[in-house]
Design an enzyme around this catalytic site. Structure first.
Site, short mmCIF file in Angstrom:
data_model
loop_
_atom_site.label_atom_id
_atom_site.label_comp_id
_atom_site.label_asym_id
_atom_site.label_seq_id
_atom_site.Cartn_x
_atom_site.Cartn_y
_atom_site.Cartn_z
N GLU A 1 56.81 10.20 56.53
CA GLU A 1 57.53 10.36 55.27
C GLU A 1 56.72 11.20 54.29
OE1 GLU A 1 57.50 8.04 51.59
OE2 GLU A 1 59.07 6.85 52.57
N SER B 1 54.78 4.05 51.89
CA SER B 1 55.13 4.08 53.33
C SER B 1 54.73 5.44 53.90
CB SER B 1 56.63 3.91 53.52
OG SER B 1 57.07 2.71 52.96
N ARG C 1 65.54 9.16 52.40
CA ARG C 1 64.26 9.85 52.16
C ARG C 1 64.37 11.35 52.44
NH1 ARG C 1 63.72 5.38 50.51
NH2 ARG C 1 61.85 4.06 50.60
P1 FAD Z 1 53.94 14.46 44.55
O1 FAD Z 1 53.17 13.64 45.55
O2 FAD Z 1 53.20 15.08 43.44
O3 FAD Z 1 54.76 15.56 45.34
C1 FAD Z 1 55.48 15.24 46.50
C2 FAD Z 1 56.17 16.50 47.03
O4 FAD Z 1 57.14 16.93 46.09
C3 FAD Z 1 55.21 17.68 47.18
O5 FAD Z 1 55.62 18.44 48.29
C4 FAD Z 1 55.40 18.46 45.89
O6 FAD Z 1 55.09 19.83 46.03
C5 FAD Z 1 56.88 18.25 45.63
N1 FAD Z 1 57.20 18.24 44.19
C6 FAD Z 1 56.62 17.50 43.23
N2 FAD Z 1 57.19 17.76 42.04
C7 FAD Z 1 58.15 18.68 42.26
C8 FAD Z 1 59.05 19.37 41.42
N3 FAD Z 1 59.11 19.16 40.09
N4 FAD Z 1 59.89 20.28 41.97
C9 FAD Z 1 59.84 20.52 43.31
N5 FAD Z 1 59.01 19.92 44.15
C10 FAD Z 1 58.16 19.00 43.63
N6 FAD Z 1 58.77 6.20 47.51
C11 FAD Z 1 60.00 5.64 47.62
O7 FAD Z 1 60.99 6.35 47.87
N7 FAD Z 1 60.17 4.29 47.50
C12 FAD Z 1 59.15 3.45 47.25
O8 FAD Z 1 59.35 2.25 47.15
C13 FAD Z 1 57.84 4.02 47.11
N8 FAD Z 1 56.78 3.21 46.90
C14 FAD Z 1 55.53 3.76 46.78
C15 FAD Z 1 54.44 2.91 46.54
C16 FAD Z 1 53.16 3.41 46.41
C17 FAD Z 1 52.01 2.47 46.15
C18 FAD Z 1 52.95 4.82 46.51
C19 FAD Z 1 51.57 5.39 46.33
C20 FAD Z 1 54.01 5.67 46.76
C21 FAD Z 1 55.32 5.15 46.91
N9 FAD Z 1 56.43 5.97 47.17
C22 FAD Z 1 57.69 5.41 47.25
C23 FAD Z 1 56.27 7.43 47.35
C24 FAD Z 1 56.21 8.23 46.02
O9 FAD Z 1 55.98 7.39 44.93
C25 FAD Z 1 57.51 9.01 45.78
O10 FAD Z 1 57.77 9.87 46.85
C26 FAD Z 1 57.44 9.84 44.49
O11 FAD Z 1 58.72 10.35 44.19
C27 FAD Z 1 56.44 10.98 44.57
O12 FAD Z 1 56.32 11.55 43.27
P2 FAD Z 1 55.07 12.45 42.88
O13 FAD Z 1 55.33 13.02 41.55
O14 FAD Z 1 53.82 11.67 43.01
O15 FAD Z 1 55.15 13.57 44.00
N1 EPU Z 2 57.27 -5.87 58.32
C1 EPU Z 2 56.45 -6.40 59.28
N2 EPU Z 2 55.12 -6.05 59.23
C2 EPU Z 2 54.61 -5.24 58.30
C3 EPU Z 2 55.46 -4.70 57.32
C4 EPU Z 2 56.82 -5.03 57.35
O1 EPU Z 2 56.87 -7.15 60.17
O2 EPU Z 2 53.40 -5.01 58.31
C5 EPU Z 2 58.70 -6.27 58.31
C6 EPU Z 2 58.99 -7.21 57.14
O3 EPU Z 2 58.73 -8.55 57.47
C7 EPU Z 2 60.47 -6.98 56.91
C8 EPU Z 2 60.64 -5.51 57.29
O4 EPU Z 2 59.51 -5.15 58.07
O5 EPU Z 2 61.22 -7.76 57.81
C9 EPU Z 2 60.78 -4.58 56.09
O6 EPU Z 2 59.62 -4.67 55.27
P1 EPU Z 2 59.66 -4.38 53.68
O7 EPU Z 2 60.73 -5.16 53.03
O8 EPU Z 2 58.27 -4.53 53.18
O9 EPU Z 2 60.12 -2.89 53.55
P2 EPU Z 2 59.78 -1.59 54.39
O10 EPU Z 2 60.96 -1.29 55.26
O11 EPU Z 2 58.47 -1.68 55.05
C10 EPU Z 2 60.92 0.03 52.69
C11 EPU Z 2 60.60 1.34 52.07
C12 EPU Z 2 59.71 1.14 50.86
C13 EPU Z 2 60.45 0.28 49.84
C14 EPU Z 2 60.77 -1.07 50.51
C15 EPU Z 2 61.61 -1.94 49.61
C16 EPU Z 2 60.71 3.06 53.76
C17 EPU Z 2 59.96 3.99 54.64
N3 EPU Z 2 59.97 2.23 53.01
O12 EPU Z 2 59.71 -0.49 53.20
O13 EPU Z 2 59.47 2.42 50.27
O14 EPU Z 2 59.67 0.06 48.70
O15 EPU Z 2 61.52 -0.84 51.73
O16 EPU Z 2 62.90 -1.42 49.54
O17 EPU Z 2 61.94 3.09 53.74
C18 EPU Z 2 57.98 4.29 50.31
O18 EPU Z 2 58.96 4.98 50.65
O19 EPU Z 2 56.86 4.78 50.11
C19 EPU Z 2 58.16 2.85 50.13
C20 EPU Z 2 57.15 2.04 49.81
#
Ligand code: FAD
Ligand code: EPU
Length: 338
Positions: free
Chosen positions: A334, A238, A164
């Site tokens: 994050e 997250s 991240r």
């Molecule tokens: P924004 O929120 O618009 O911007 C984020 C930051 O990046 C800001 O500081 C912005 O200024 C900067 N930025 C945006 N665009 C640019 C650009 N072109 N050049 C330079 N800087 C820029 N993330 C994960 O890693 N894994 C996941 O599984 C994951 N699951 C998610 C689930 C949900 C339901 C949600 C809501 C979010 C999740 N995220 C996850 C976080 C998010 O989706 C990612 O971080 C995504 O890459 C953000 O993209 P954005 O365009 O919305 O960024």
């Molecule tokens: N867990 C709990 N309680 C909770 C949530 C999770 O006990 O309320 C335990 C689960 O049972 C499991 C472990 O935590 O044993 C991990 O949970 P999960 O697989 O849901 O993944 P996570 O570690 O919570 C990360 C990423 C996610 C990504 C998933 C799948 C980070 C900060 N988050 O979540 O990314 O989608 O793994 O790979 O690394 C994001 O970055 O926004 C994001 C959603």
């Protein structure tokens, strides 16, 4: 180009926080980006680029210029015997890009299905899910240097990707606007089902000859079952990173909590599940006014409607304090706090 004044940012952040921007514009070309930067200099304004707004927490009205990125286009630029090189403009939706790859049989991003946001923000925090990170398929990117106005290329090593993390979140923060990203995608598919519930979900789906489309669908199913849809409940995924701790703290914690989920990450380092730590502190399902901790995933903070960014931030501070007190582990946010 239109520079709108005093615009609500509620539709432009997935937390659904109601704050305003002094100025707001959309860009769909580099010329428009340059014009926006000129405008911000002329008006002595800060500027911030937004993609999908899915990784920001807006804590106050923004006094500068918000630039909404709408740079579009996905192109196969070259191929060799092993790889397709696909260039995607920064304003393309990440999931749209993943679906494009799956339709064209370009393998490597299927585990990253359904992550919200734009292609351009994806390198910023080296997005990751289900055992794959952006760096695994990254070839290079082009970014606009706000100070010199040059377009510069960044290779994999220039980006210094970590969990991240990237150079754009650390030493070069706020200095570049990412314009496009080129991905190196596999012709030969190597299916990655090791992480979490993917195998179980594939069985449930009764898949036999597993394709990248099946993996994508399995990931979509798992994600939909536990992560709140921002269209229904405001959130940014997250809120904290999963913390990495050293051997001595790990030994101490695992003795006291034998069921604690742990992911060994080499060099006597251990990654813990922040969601588990937060749940153990009793926060899961917690709600104060419209700010809360999601009932199915404690790592996700939510806005039930009209929470202020500061209320979500204050809740995150309370959570940080209680996890530190109970486990001696310091969580790190994050989400980008604006
Ligand atoms: P924004 O929120 O618009 O911007 C984020 C930051 O990046 C800001 O500081 C912005 O200024 C900067 N930025 C945006 N665009 C640019 C650009 N072109 N050049 C330079 N800087 C820029 N993330 C994960 O890693 N894994 C996941 O599984 C994951 N699951 C998610 C689930 C949900 C339901 C949600 C809501 C979010 C999740 N995220 C996850 C976080 C998010 O989706 C990612 O971080 C995504 O890459 C953000 O993209 P954005 O365009 O919305 O960024
Ligand atoms: N867990 C709990 N309680 C909770 C949530 C999770 O006990 O309320 C335990 C689960 O049972 C499991 C472990 O935590 O044993 C991990 O949970 P999960 O697989 O849901 O993944 P996570 O570690 O919570 C990360 C990423 C996610 C990504 C998933 C799948 C980070 C900060 N988050 O979540 O990314 O989608 O793994 O790979 O690394 C994001 O970055 O926004 C994001 C959603």
């Amino acid at each position: 180009m239109k520079f709108l004044e005093n615009i609500s940012l509620k539709p432009f952040n997935t937390f659904g926080i109601e704050v305003s921007a002094a100025y707001f514009t959309k860009i769909s070309s580099i010329e428009e980006l340059v014009e926006s930067i000129d405008f911000s200099i002329e008006k002595k304004l800060e500027c911030l680029i937004l993609g999908g707004g899915s990784n920001v927490l807006l804590t106050k009205d923004y006094a500068g210029l918000i630039i909404k990125n709408e740079l579009a286009g996905i192109l196969l630029i070259k191929e060799d015997p092993s790889f397709y090189y696909v260039k995607a403009a920064a304003g393309e939706g990440w999931h749209t890009f993943v679906m494009h790859c799956i339709e064209n049989n370009y393998a490597g991003v299927e585990n990253l299905s359904l992550i919200p946001g734009s292609v351009g923000a994806a390198p910023l925090q080296n997005i990751g899910a289900y055992g794959v990170e952006l760096k695994d398929v990254f070839f290079e990117l082009e970014a606009f240097n706000i100070t010199t106005r040059n377009i510069e290329k960044f290779s994999l090593s220039d980006c210094d990707f970590g969990y991240r993390e990237s150079v754009f979140k650390r030493s070069l923060k706020g200095q570049y606007i990412i314009l496009n990203v080129t991905f190196k995608l596999n012709k030969k598919h190597s299916i990655n089902t090791r992480y979490g519930a993917i195998e179980q979900e594939l069985k449930r789906m009764e898949c036999t000859n597993i394709t990248i489309k099946n993996i994508s669908q399995a990931v979509i199913n798992i994600r939909t079952s536990k992560l709140p849809n921002p269209k229904e409940i405001g959130n940014a995924g997250s809120f904290f990173k999963n913390p990495v701790i050293d051997e001595s703290l790990y030994q101490q914690l695992i003795q006291a909590n034998p069921l604690m989920p742990v992911y060994p990450s080499g060099n006597n380092q251990y990654k813990l599940a922040a969601g588990w730590l937060i749940e153990q502190c009793g926060w899961k399902g917690y709600r104060k006014d419209d700010a809360g901790c999601h009932s199915k995933q404690a790592l996700v903070l939510v806005n039930y409607g009209n929470a202020k960014g500061q209320e979500i931030y204050d809740l995150s501070t309370e959570i940080l304090g209680s996890v530190n007190q109970k486990f001696g582990v310091q969580l790190e946010r994050e989400v980008n706090i604006i």
